[in-house]
Design an enzyme around this catalytic site. Structure first.
Site, PDB file in Angstrom:
ATOM      1  CD  GLN A  72     -19.912  25.349 -36.535  1.00  0.00           C
ATOM      2  OE1 GLN A  72     -19.616  25.156 -37.712  1.00  0.00           O
ATOM      3  NE2 GLN A  72     -19.477  24.562 -35.567  1.00  0.00           N
ATOM      4  CB  CYS A  76     -18.913  21.703 -38.421  1.00  0.00           C
ATOM      5  SG  CYS A  76     -18.093  20.166 -37.967  1.00  0.00           S
ATOM      6  CG  HIS A 132     -14.756  22.776 -39.820  1.00  0.00           C
ATOM      7  ND1 HIS A 132     -15.867  22.873 -39.009  1.00  0.00           N
ATOM      8  CD2 HIS A 132     -14.818  23.856 -40.650  1.00  0.00           C
ATOM      9  CE1 HIS A 132     -16.558  23.958 -39.335  1.00  0.00           C
ATOM     10  NE2 HIS A 132     -15.947  24.568 -40.325  1.00  0.00           N
ATOM     11  CG  ASN A 155     -16.590  27.537 -42.476  1.00  0.00           C
ATOM     12  OD1 ASN A 155     -17.160  26.645 -41.838  1.00  0.00           O
ATOM     13  ND2 ASN A 155     -15.442  28.057 -42.082  1.00  0.00           N
TER      14      ASN A 155
END
Ligand SMILES: *[C@@H]1O[C@H](CO)[C@@H](O)[C@H](O)[C@H]1NC(C)=O
Length: 340
Positions: free
Chosen positions: A140, A146, A283, A304
Site C-alpha cells: 500500500q 489498508c 489496520h 498484509n
C-alpha cells in the site's frame, strides 16, 4: 609460587585483552551503527532532504535497531523482529502512514445473517494460497488505504472460489471512487463500506486496468465501469468469536481488522506473533488460513499489504484461540466477507 604467578599473569592478560576488546567494541558499535544506517539507506533507496533530516532519522534508526536487537537477544517470544524498511520511522509515524482502518461505530448493534453459522466440520488447517485463491503480496506504500487492500484480497478470494479464476483486482478504484461514505482513500476507510461500494457499482475492475498509484486520485468512471468481478453483498462474522471466524475462514478468505500499532508489529519478521497488542483497531488485513505451529500454538494466517519485505514474505501468523474473546489484537472483533 611459579604457578601462582603464571596464573596471575594469565588473568592479567585476559583482563587487558577483555578491556581492549570492550573498548574497541564500543567504538566499533558507534561507527558501525552509522555504517549500518548507510547500508540500510542504500538497500531501501532512502534519500534524505538534508543533513539535519538524516541526523533525525539516524537517531530513530539507532533506537529501533537497539530495541529490535534487545528483543531478539532476549528470545522470550515465539517470534522475531527484523530491521525492515520501516526502521527509520517512529512508531507514531508508522501508524499514521501505513494503516488506515476506521472502526465502525455501528457494528456493536448491527446484526447481519451469518451464512456459515451451521458449519460443523473444519479441517485442522487451511491455506487459501495453496488453493490458488490468493494473489501475490501487494504494497500500500505511504497511503492509509489498508481497508481497500483488505477488501480486495477477500474479494479476489471469493471470485476465485466461485469462478475458478484468480484475478488481481483494483485497490485504486476503491481509493479514487469509493469516497461518498466513510471511506476516504488514503485517509482511511472500512472494508464493509468497500463491499457496499463494489455491490452498488455492480463490480470492480482489475489492477491491470486501474493500477495502484498510492495517492488519492480522481475517479476514472470509464475504467471503473469495466467490471472484472462482482459480489452481491457482504456479511459480518458474529463479533468476538474466534470459533465463528474459523467457520468463515474455512470457507473463504475473510477481511479482519486488527490493532497493528505496536512496535513489535511494525518490525515483526517471523514466527507466531503473540503480542503485545491492544484492541484499538487501526489496520485492515485478510485472514487467508489457519493452522498449528510446531510448538502447538494455533495461529491465523494473515495477508498484509506492506510488501514482501515485512513479516514472513508479507504474511504474519497471529496466535489463535487466545483467552480474550476479541482474539489477539482484536482480530475477531470486526471480521467480514463478500458474498456472491
Ligand atoms: C442453521 O440451522 C438452523 C436450525 O436448523 C436454521 O434455522 C438456520 O436457518 C440455519 N442457518 C443457516 C445460515 O443456514
Amino acid at each position: 609460587m611459579a604457578s601462582t604467578c603464571k596464573c596471575t599473569m594469565v588473568a592479567f592478560f585476559i583482563l587487558i585483552s577483555w578491556a581492549t576488546h570492550a573498548l574497541s567494541r564500543t567504538l566499533h558499535e558507534t561507527s558501525s551503527m552509522s555504517e549500518r544506517h548507510e547500508v540500510w539507506m542504500a538497500h531501501h533507496g532512502r534519500i534524505y532532504m538534508d543533513a539535519m533530516e538524516k541526523e533525525v532519522r539516524f537517531k530513530i534508526f539507532k533506537d529501533n535497531v537497539q530495541q529490535i536487537e534487545t528483543f531478539n537477544n532476549a528470545g522470550e517470544k515465539s517470534y522475531k523482529l527484523s530491521i525492515n524498511e520501516f526502521a527509520d520511522l517512529k512508531n507514531e509515524e508508522f501508524i499514521a502512514s501505513r494503516n488506515g482502518f476506521r472502526p465502525s461505530q455501528m457494528k456493536a448493534t448491527k446484526e447481519t445473517s451469518f451464512m456459515y453459522e451451521n458449519v460443523t466440520l473444519a479441517p485442522v488447517s487451511m491455506d487459501w494460497r495453496k488453493k490458488g485463491a490468493v494473489t501475490p503480496i501487494k504494497d500500500q506504500g505511504q497511503c492509509g488505504c489498508c481497508w481497500a487492500f483488505s477488501a480486495v484480497a477477500a474479494m479476489e478470494g471469493i471470485t476465485q472460489l466461485s469462478t475458478g479464476r484468480l484475478l488481481s483486482l483494483s485497490e485504486q478504484e476503491l481509493v479514487d471512487c469509493d469516497i461518498k461514505g466513510v471511506d476516504q482513500g488514503c485517509g482511511g476507510g472500512l472494508m464493509d463500506d468497500a463491499f457496499l461500494f463494489i455491490q452498488h457499482n455492480h463490480g470492480l475492475t482489475t489492477d491491470v486496468n486501474y493500477p495502484y498509484e498510492g495517492t488519492d486520485g480522481t475517479c476514472n468512471p470509464k475504467k471503473s465501469s469495466i467490471h472484472a468481478a462482482q459480489i452481491n453483498g457482504h456479511e459480518d462474522v458474529p463479533a468476538n468469536s474466534e470459533k465463528a471466524l474459523l467457520k468463515a475462514v474455512t470457507n473463504q478468505p475473510v477481511s479482519v481488522a486488527i490493532d497493528a500499532g505496536g512496535f513489535a508489529f511494525q518490525f515483526y519478521s517471523s514466527g507466531v506473533f503473540t503480542g503485545e497488542c491492544g484492541t484499538d483497531l487501526n489496520h485492515g488485513v485478510t485472514a487467508v488460513g489457519y493452522g498449528t505451529a510446531d510448538d502447538g500454538t494455533n495461529y491465523w494466517l494473515v495477508k498484509n499489504s506492506w510488501g514482501t519485505g515485512w513479516g514472513e514474505d508479507g504474511y504474519i501468523r497471529m496466535q489463535r484461540d487466545v483467552e480474550a474473546k476479541e482474539g489477539l489484537c482484536g482480530i475477531a472483533m470486526q471480521a467480514s466477507y463478500p458474498t456472491v
